[in-house]
Write a protein that holds these residues in place. Structure first.
Motif, PDB file in Angstrom:
ATOM      1  N   ALA A  62       0.851  -1.194   0.000  1.00 42.98           N
ATOM      2  CA  ALA A  62       0.000   0.000   0.000  1.00 42.98           C
ATOM      3  C   ALA A  62       0.883   1.239   0.000  1.00 42.98           C
ATOM      4  O   ALA A  62       1.904   1.276   0.703  1.00 42.98           O
ATOM      5  N   HIS A  63       0.487   2.236  -0.777  1.00 41.81           N
ATOM      6  CA  HIS A  63       1.273   3.464  -0.862  1.00 41.81           C
ATOM      7  C   HIS A  63       0.346   4.601  -1.264  1.00 41.81           C
ATOM      8  O   HIS A  63      -0.792   4.388  -1.694  1.00 41.81           O
ATOM      9  N   VAL A  64       0.821   5.824  -1.120  1.00 39.05           N
ATOM     10  CA  VAL A  64       0.073   7.021  -1.506  1.00 39.05           C
ATOM     11  C   VAL A  64       0.877   7.793  -2.532  1.00 39.05           C
ATOM     12  O   VAL A  64       2.089   7.988  -2.374  1.00 39.05           O
ATOM     13  N   VAL A  65       0.210   8.230  -3.618  1.00 38.08           N
ATOM     14  CA  VAL A  65       0.834   8.996  -4.698  1.00 38.08           C
ATOM     15  C   VAL A  65       0.140  10.348  -4.782  1.00 38.08           C
ATOM     16  O   VAL A  65      -1.086  10.421  -4.756  1.00 38.08           O
ATOM     17  N   ARG A  66       0.914  11.405  -4.893  1.00 33.14           N
ATOM     18  CA  ARG A  66       0.371  12.755  -5.086  1.00 33.14           C
ATOM     19  C   ARG A  66       0.976  13.319  -6.371  1.00 33.14           C
ATOM     20  O   ARG A  66       2.040  13.934  -6.346  1.00 33.14           O
ATOM     21  N   PRO A  67       0.316  13.112  -7.514  1.00 30.33           N
ATOM     22  CA  PRO A  67       0.876  13.581  -8.785  1.00 30.33           C
ATOM     23  C   PRO A  67       0.875  15.104  -8.859  1.00 30.33           C
ATOM     24  O   PRO A  67       0.050  15.771  -8.216  1.00 30.33           O
ATOM     25  N   PRO A  68       1.762  15.686  -9.654  1.00 30.53           N
ATOM     26  CA  PRO A  68       1.782  17.150  -9.803  1.00 30.53           C
ATOM     27  C   PRO A  68       0.553  17.636 -10.562  1.00 30.53           C
ATOM     28  O   PRO A  68      -0.137  16.875 -11.253  1.00 30.53           O
ATOM     29  N   LEU A  69       0.267  18.946 -10.436  1.00 28.55           N
ATOM     30  CA  LEU A  69      -0.882  19.571 -11.084  1.00 28.55           C
ATOM     31  C   LEU A  69      -0.424  20.356 -12.301  1.00 28.55           C
ATOM     32  O   LEU A  69       0.703  20.872 -12.358  1.00 28.55           O
ATOM     33  N   ASP A  70      -1.317  20.449 -13.311  1.00 24.38           N
ATOM     34  CA  ASP A  70      -0.994  21.261 -14.481  1.00 24.38           C
ATOM     35  C   ASP A  70      -1.378  22.714 -14.211  1.00 24.38           C
ATOM     36  O   ASP A  70      -1.751  23.093 -13.093  1.00 24.38           O
ATOM     37  N   ASP A  71      -1.308  23.547 -15.232  1.00 24.84           N
ATOM     38  CA  ASP A  71      -1.587  24.978 -15.056  1.00 24.84           C
ATOM     39  C   ASP A  71      -3.034  25.249 -14.668  1.00 24.84           C
ATOM     40  O   ASP A  71      -3.343  26.294 -14.092  1.00 24.84           O
ATOM     41  N   ASP A  72      -3.942  24.319 -15.001  1.00 25.13           N
ATOM     42  CA  ASP A  72      -5.352  24.496 -14.650  1.00 25.13           C
ATOM     43  C   ASP A  72      -5.694  23.894 -13.289  1.00 25.13           C
ATOM     44  O   ASP A  72      -6.873  23.859 -12.903  1.00 25.13           O
ATOM     45  N   GLY A  73      -4.681  23.411 -12.561  1.00 29.96           N
ATOM     46  CA  GLY A  73      -4.927  22.831 -11.256  1.00 29.96           C
ATOM     47  C   GLY A  73      -5.444  21.415 -11.291  1.00 29.96           C
ATOM     48  O   GLY A  73      -5.921  20.894 -10.287  1.00 29.96           O
ATOM     49  N   ARG A  74      -5.372  20.756 -12.459  1.00 27.97           N
ATOM     50  CA  ARG A  74      -5.810  19.376 -12.593  1.00 27.97           C
ATOM     51  C   ARG A  74      -4.594  18.447 -12.491  1.00 27.97           C
ATOM     52  O   ARG A  74      -3.497  18.795 -12.944  1.00 27.97           O
TER      53      ARG A  74
END
Length: 492
Positions: free
Chosen positions: A193-205
């Protein structure tokens, strides 16, 4: 009246499911509570009163980020010995003393080609658990279970499959805001089990391609389990449009079916009644899985409040008393037979005396195997060593892991006057730390050390001095020949 409150408790918000527990889990209501900053002593009681909560028992799962999960490789020991081995490994690997932690572990299937036991260890600081206990107690709730969200997700997804048709390997991805909780299931239990926090694009998505790549990256440590059992299906719990495209990105990477686990999919679970559920499945999935765990479970039990414990050992004194009683009866029977034979011989003629002597000799020969067996048992008991007690004693001599720790430990039998052998490798911050450790072993008069000289440095930047421990365990009074610290003989 509703029976329980299933609460997914993270640092800022509580996701609560109030449910009746019977033959099925019947959801009464679902709601979220924001934790005030700073929280007042009665904040939870007031929030529950506004929701009209009547339940008096609470089961809680913490977010994956609030726990430290480690995979431990242990010797191939029986299940009864695993709790003590896990405690020992946890004490050597954690920088926090064990009395300041709550922990539990889950045995997991062997990796391909491995001869060791693998377990998944979870630890949580008591400083994180105590405020939860205090808030629930002030609200008049009894905390009966404390788990982790990843294990609750596993229970929810396993119940969505038909019994007897569980997939060999399955990946679960929960999208909660800009957070992806990834759980790998194998043989009906969590493996990773792990947690991933991907980066956001310019629109905050969130960036979908980067999210799929990060999921693949965190699964690298789980590859030994996927060699012979690749992922057969991926289930994604995501409600927001920001995660559109994640299904295809995951499907392209693992080449397996990908489905969305929605409220409609959860409604097909026979043990779950969702007639009053109108909320987001992704938001309340861990709490729903926690409530389902109150029924007959599909996944292994994981409870930080009631961790796995070794079975109660039988008292050897009872066996010794039984053996002693039997021996006394045998001895009494022998004495009675001899006495009766002797009394009968007084009434016989001299010609019968030789027959009586032969009878007595035969009786003594019957008892000879019992005597020899007792000698063998006595010698075995002298050489018996409780290895778990030996590990604990060795850890006390080390004085904790502040200055040194062991990386390898092997125990074996010995011959001659020694009753056991220990060979271990370890790292120390300074050479003097390992020397002090060896001196303490010698001073205990329990060990005979053979000098070792190492020139290779440790790979651990904080513990740069490597050392080896090659020692015999000797009986008390036999350690006068102990040697340590001597320079090894130089070759000519």
């Amino acid at each position: 009246m509703p029976d329980i409150l299933a609460i997914h408790w993270d640092k800022k918000r509580l996701r609560v499911v109030e449910a009746n527990i019977g033959a099925t889990v019947k959801v009464a209501q679902c709601f979220a509570i924001d934790i005030p900053d700073p929280p007042s002593p009665s904040w939870l009681r007031e929030a529950l009163r506004r929701q009209g909560v009547a339940a008096r028992q609470a089961i809680v799962c913490l977010s994956r980020e609030d726990a430290i999960l480690r995979q431990l490789e242990l010797p191939d020991a029986p299940d009864d010995e695993l709790p003590s081995l896990v405690q020992f490994q946890a004490s050597t690997r954690s920088t926090t003393p064990l009395d300041q932690l709550v922990l539990d572990y889950l045995p997991i299937p062997r990796r391909t080609g491995s001869v060791q036991r693998d377990v998944l260890l979870a630890t949580v600081p008591r400083t994180s658990v105590d405020p939860i206990r205090q808030a629930l107690s002030e609200a008049g709730l009894d905390l009966t279970t404390l788990s982790i969200s990843s294990f609750s997700l596993a229970e929810l997804l396993l119940r969505s499959e038909d019994r007897g048709h569980n997939l060999k390997s399955r990946l679960v991805i929960l999208a909660d805001g800009n957070r992806l909780e990834v759980v790998l299931l194998g043989d009906s239990q969590p493996l990773f089990a792990h947690v991933v926090r991907p980066p956001l694009d310019d629109d905050g998505r969130p960036m979908i391609a980067k999210a799929a790549a990060d999921i693949s990256r965190v699964l690298v440590p789980a590859q030994p389990w996927l060699v012979n059992s690749p992922i057969e299906r991926v289930s994604i719990l995501a409600d927001g449009p920001e995660w559109d495209g994640l299904d295809q990105a995951v499907k392209d990477r693992w080449s397996c079916p990908v489905d969305r686990f929605t409220t409609q999919a959860a409604s097909r679970i026979q043990d779950l009644e969702l007639s009053r559920f109108n909320e987001s499945m992704a938001v309340f999935a861990p709490a729903l899985g926690l409530a389902l765990g109150c029924l007959q479970r599909r996944s292994p039990v994981f409870d930080l409040l009631h961790p796995r414990q070794p079975r109660a050992k039988q008292d050897p004194r009872k066996l010794q008393m039984a053996v002693g009683s039997a021996a006394a009866l045998v001895l009494l029977a022998i004495v009675t037979a001899v006495y009766q034979t002797w009394m009968a011989s007084l009434d016989r003629a001299i010609t019968d005396a030789k027959t009586s002597e032969s009878t007595i000799s035969g009786t003594l020969k019957v008892g000879e195997p019992v005597r020899k067996a007792a000698l063998i048992v006595e010698d075995w008991k002298k050489r018996d060593i409780n290895q778990l007690q030996q590990l604990t004693e060795l850890h006390e001599f080390m004085g904790g892991t502040e200055k040194l720790y062991l990386t390898e430990y092997n125990f074996g039998p010995a011959t001659g006057e020694a009753i056991g052998k220990i060979f271990a490798n370890g790292n120390a911050k300074e050479r003097g730390d390992s020397k002090n450790f060896e001196d303490r072993l010698v001073d205990s008069k329990r060990f005979r050390l053979r000098p070792r000289e190492l020139t290779q440095q440790s790979r651990d930047s904080e513990y740069q001095s490597r050392f080896e421990l090659d020692a015999d365990i000797v009986p008390p009074g036999k350690s006068d020949k102990t040697t340590t610290g001597a320079e090894p003989a130089k070759k000519k």
